[in-house]
Motif scaffolding. Structure first.
Motif, mmCIF file in Angstrom:
data_model
loop_
_atom_site.group_PDB
_atom_site.id
_atom_site.type_symbol
_atom_site.label_atom_id
_atom_site.label_comp_id
_atom_site.label_asym_id
_atom_site.label_seq_id
_atom_site.Cartn_x
_atom_site.Cartn_y
_atom_site.Cartn_z
ATOM 1 N N THR A 346 -16.357 2.992 -4.365
ATOM 2 C CA THR A 346 -17.693 3.564 -4.204
ATOM 3 C C THR A 346 -18.706 2.506 -3.808
ATOM 4 O O THR A 346 -19.564 2.732 -2.935
ATOM 5 N N THR A 347 -18.626 1.325 -4.408
ATOM 6 C CA THR A 347 -19.541 0.243 -4.028
ATOM 7 C C THR A 347 -19.348 -0.129 -2.572
ATOM 8 O O THR A 347 -20.322 -0.382 -1.839
ATOM 9 N N THR A 348 -18.109 -0.146 -2.115
ATOM 10 C CA THR A 348 -17.821 -0.487 -0.722
ATOM 11 C C THR A 348 -18.492 0.490 0.235
ATOM 12 O O THR A 348 -19.107 0.080 1.232
ATOM 13 N N ILE A 349 -18.394 1.785 -0.035
ATOM 14 C CA ILE A 349 -19.013 2.741 0.897
ATOM 15 C C ILE A 349 -20.537 2.714 0.787
ATOM 16 O O ILE A 349 -21.233 2.950 1.785
ATOM 17 N N ARG A 350 -21.073 2.393 -0.376
ATOM 18 C CA ARG A 350 -22.527 2.251 -0.488
ATOM 19 C C ARG A 350 -23.002 1.062 0.344
ATOM 20 O O ARG A 350 -24.064 1.112 0.974
ATOM 21 N N LEU A 351 -22.227 0.001 0.365
ATOM 22 C CA LEU A 351 -22.555 -1.148 1.211
ATOM 23 C C LEU A 351 -22.443 -0.770 2.681
ATOM 24 O O LEU A 351 -23.296 -1.137 3.503
ATOM 25 N N LEU A 352 -21.407 -0.022 3.019
ATOM 26 C CA LEU A 352 -21.203 0.400 4.404
ATOM 27 C C LEU A 352 -22.345 1.285 4.893
ATOM 28 O O LEU A 352 -22.778 1.189 6.049
ATOM 29 N N LEU A 353 -22.875 2.126 4.009
ATOM 30 C CA LEU A 353 -23.962 3.029 4.362
ATOM 31 C C LEU A 353 -25.340 2.364 4.292
ATOM 32 O O LEU A 353 -26.349 2.991 4.610
ATOM 33 N N GLY A 354 -25.386 1.124 3.854
ATOM 34 C CA GLY A 354 -26.659 0.440 3.732
ATOM 35 C C GLY A 354 -27.447 0.813 2.497
ATOM 36 O O GLY A 354 -28.637 0.496 2.387
ATOM 37 N N LEU A 355 -26.809 1.488 1.544
ATOM 38 C CA LEU A 355 -27.479 1.869 0.303
ATOM 39 C C LEU A 355 -27.504 0.722 -0.704
ATOM 40 O O LEU A 355 -28.248 0.765 -1.677
ATOM 41 N N GLU A 356 -26.670 -0.287 -0.478
ATOM 42 C CA GLU A 356 -26.677 -1.523 -1.259
ATOM 43 C C GLU A 356 -26.602 -2.686 -0.281
ATOM 44 O O GLU A 356 -26.031 -2.566 0.816
ATOM 45 N N GLU A 357 -27.172 -3.821 -0.674
ATOM 46 C CA GLU A 357 -27.117 -5.026 0.144
ATOM 47 C C GLU A 357 -26.027 -5.952 -0.386
ATOM 48 O O GLU A 357 -25.972 -6.226 -1.592
ATOM 49 N N PRO A 358 -25.120 -6.443 0.465
ATOM 50 C CA PRO A 358 -24.110 -7.385 -0.016
ATOM 51 C C PRO A 358 -24.738 -8.726 -0.376
ATOM 52 O O PRO A 358 -25.742 -9.129 0.212
ATOM 53 N N ASP A 359 -24.139 -9.401 -1.339
ATOM 54 C CA ASP A 359 -24.596 -10.756 -1.681
ATOM 55 C C ASP A 359 -24.169 -11.754 -0.608
ATOM 56 O O ASP A 359 -24.836 -12.757 -0.381
ATOM 57 N N SER A 360 -23.044 -11.473 0.021
ATOM 58 C CA SER A 360 -22.569 -12.310 1.120
ATOM 59 C C SER A 360 -21.669 -11.477 2.004
ATOM 60 O O SER A 360 -21.183 -10.411 1.614
ATOM 61 N N GLY A 361 -21.449 -11.957 3.233
ATOM 62 C CA GLY A 361 -20.613 -11.238 4.180
ATOM 63 C C GLY A 361 -21.416 -10.353 5.119
ATOM 64 O O GLY A 361 -22.648 -10.231 4.985
ATOM 65 N N GLU A 362 -20.740 -9.737 6.067
ATOM 66 C CA GLU A 362 -21.393 -8.922 7.078
ATOM 67 C C GLU A 362 -20.675 -7.593 7.262
ATOM 68 O O GLU A 362 -19.452 -7.506 7.111
ATOM 69 N N ILE A 363 -21.471 -6.554 7.601
ATOM 70 C CA ILE A 363 -20.940 -5.221 7.888
ATOM 71 C C ILE A 363 -21.585 -4.736 9.176
ATOM 72 O O ILE A 363 -22.813 -4.795 9.326
ATOM 73 N N SER A 364 -20.762 -4.253 10.109
ATOM 74 C CA SER A 364 -21.304 -3.697 11.349
ATOM 75 C C SER A 364 -20.638 -2.363 11.645
ATOM 76 O O SER A 364 -19.456 -2.163 11.353
#
Length: 574
Positions: A346-364
């Motif tokens: 669930t955290t992964t998809i929230r990061l993918l949707l931009g609902l959470e900001e990662p502490d490090s790394g990139e998503i496109s």
């Protein structure tokens, strides 16, 4: 373990009446049972027998009458319901007994494990206080002995820390732990019959297996008869002696599990068999591969997640929810994220949707960076990236019509004229197989499958490139689930959609996905093509997940000499 094994002896000592010798007659016999709610008949002339120490499954979709039959056995039918026929328990017709004579049987002789532990337990009382009510049914006068019985029972059902469970409130335990609590409370008085109503439908596959193993073991150790209610033929085939297949309150087929499972004679039983993912892993193989071949024009991945980490601070402690994960999804394909609850899906998809900001790394997504953007800037990304939630009943506004629900994204993005929006709404619901007459209905007037189709239509109306599917079929019967999967794969083949599919159901992942990442405690422990992961798992955790699937599609022998496999690359799914 020794304290767990003492449960049976402790219970026998606490109950002074020794069990009678087993009579030739079945423990439970249902004859010509019919049930109606007002003018609506929901169960028609149902009959079956359940022997002592045996197990029987009631199989069928929602509305088939399974739970109504269970409530008739338990004398828990709602006011206004009428039941006729006979429910013989220990040669007593339960339907004819006055309430004062039936009440001593409920709990003591007939136990019940409900489907939803969250609703079955009082949220403002501790587990221990509620367990004392079940312990009182043993007629043991000593509070100290009752407490010891409870703790022994909790140990027997596999709770690692019985005292912690005893002292906890329901919200402090996981779903799997709560289900074990309910099973423990049901078997504590040592009933002769245990009615289990979909006891594992909302659980992860590994927890599901533990719960089913537990029920089987308790049934054997305590000689309990088990009446299991389920819509999953694979579970019933693996766990019960006999089956009764129901549709619209009518028995379609009944007999020994092995016979019904291997050679179903009714068309409905054959359909149920065909709809179970674990029994038909390649059902959609041609449709899935057709879509893949049609949409392989783009070389760049549609989604790229690179070295992403996310931590949260809870009660002063830093918890790593996602730990240095990376994966890529090719255009027109489905990538699955699988793992138990708490694995980081669930955290992964929230990061993918931009609902959470990662502490490090990139998503496109489609070459657009998701992380580090303002909410207003994310609107451009969300136009091409949509989400279908797990439970459409809670994600859809109950006061809005289907037309309003599907049109809302168009209104928010101010796309087209009013006439053009109306046409796009009609096209979206047609794409998911819904009729136009449903446009004026509200979610409460739709079936579960229809609501999920509305949720998919709502996500499609903006014509996105990527759709995130968060457990989109977990609350649906297998037959409705099969319909939704076919809709999703047909849309993917026709429109070239890219899916990220989040699930704990590996059998469904095997049918739907092209590639998969297996998550455990926030990390990806294994990823690759579905064929590689399911045919040759490298990590013990993956192997344990596959081994937990009812009807087993994993071959543990392959783990003896595993073949080396490279990390997934885009060209592997050609």
């Amino acid at each position: 373990m020794a304290s767990q094994d003492r449960l049976t002896d402790t219970l026998i000592r606490a109950i002074t009446i020794a069990p009678a010798p087993q009579p030739a007659a079945p423990l439970l016999r249902v004859d010509n049972l019919s049930v109606s709610y007002g003018r609506q008949d929901v169960v028609h002339d149902v009959g079956f027998e359940l022997g002592r120490g045996k197990s029987l499954a009631l199989i069928g979709e929602s509305g088939s009458g399974k739970s109504t039959i269970a409530r008739a056995v338990l004398r828990l039918l709602p006011n206004g319901a009428r039941a006729s026929g006979a429910v013989q328990f220990n040669e007593q017709n339960l339907l004819a007994l006055p309430e004062r004579r039936f009440r001593p049987l409920r709990g003591r002789q007939i136990g019940f494990v409900p489907q939803d532990p969250g609703n079955a337990l009082n949220p403002v009382r501790t587990i221990g206080v509620q367990a004392m009510e079940a312990a009182a049914l043993t007629d043991e006068p000593s509070v100290a002995i009752r407490r010891a019985l409870i703790l022994d029972t909790f140990a027997k059902v596999g709770l690692d820390n019985p005292q912690r469970a005893y002292d906890s409130y329901p919200h402090q335990l996981s779903g799997g732990m709560l289900q074990r609590v309910l099973i423990g409370l049901a078997v504590l008085p040592r009933p002769a019959l245990l009615v289990a109503d979909e006891p594992t439908s909302a659980l992860d596959v590994t927890i599901q297996k533990r719960i089913l193993d537990l029920l089987s073991r308790l049934q054997h150790d305590l000689n309990i008869s088990l009446l299991l209610i389920t819509h999953d033929l694979a579970i019933a085939a693996e766990r019960t002696d006999t089956l009764v297949v129901l549709k619209n309150g009518v028995v379609q087929e009944a007999g020994k599990t092995s016979a019904v499972f291997s050679s179903p004679s009714s068309a409905y039983a054959r359909k149920l068999h065909a709809d179970v993912p674990a029994l038909n892993p390649d059902r959609y193989a041609r449709l899935r591969e057709t879509g893949l071949r049609l949409h392989r024009t783009e070389e760049a991945p549609k989604i790229e997640v690179s070295a992403v980490t996310k931590k949260f601070t809870v009660d002063g402690k830093v918890l790593t929810a996602v730990n240095d994960i990376s994966f890529a999804v090719a255009p027109g394909t489905t990538h699955a994220l699988v793992g138990e609850s708490g694995s980081g899906k669930t955290t992964t998809i929230r990061l993918l949707l931009g609902l959470e900001e990662p502490d490090s790394g990139e998503i496109s997504v489609a070459g657009e960076q998701v992380s580090g953007r303002s909410r207003e800037s994310l609107r451009a990304v969300w136009r091409h990236l949509q989400l279908v939630y797990q439970n459409p009943f809670t994600s859809l506004d109950p006061t809005w019509t289907v037309e309003h629900l599907v049109r809302e994204p168009l209104d928010r993005f101010k796309i087209g004229t009013s006439k053009e929006r109306a046409e796009q709404v009609r096209q979206a619901i047609a794409n998911v197989g819904l009729d136009e007459h449903l446009l004026t209905r509200k979610p409460g007037a739709l079936s579960g499958g229809q609501r999920q189709r509305v949720a998919i239509a709502r996500s499609l109306v903006l014509k996105p490139d990527v759709i995130v599917l968060d457990e989109p079929t977990s609350a649906l019967d297998v037959s409705v689930q099969a319909d939704i999967v076919e809709v999703l794969l047909s849309l993917q083949a026709r429109l070239g959609l890219t899916y990220v599919f989040v699930s704990h159901d590996l059998a469904l992942v095997r049918q739907l996905a092209h590639t998969v990442s297996v998550m455990q405690r926030g990390s990806i422990v294994e990823h690759g093509t579905v064929a590689d992961i399911f045919g040759n798992p490298q990590h013990p955790y993956t192997a344990s997940l596959l081994a937990s699937i009812p009807g087993g599609i994993a071959d543990p022998v392959r783990m003896t000499h595993p073949k080396p496999r490279q990390v997934f690359r885009k060209e592997q799914i050609a």
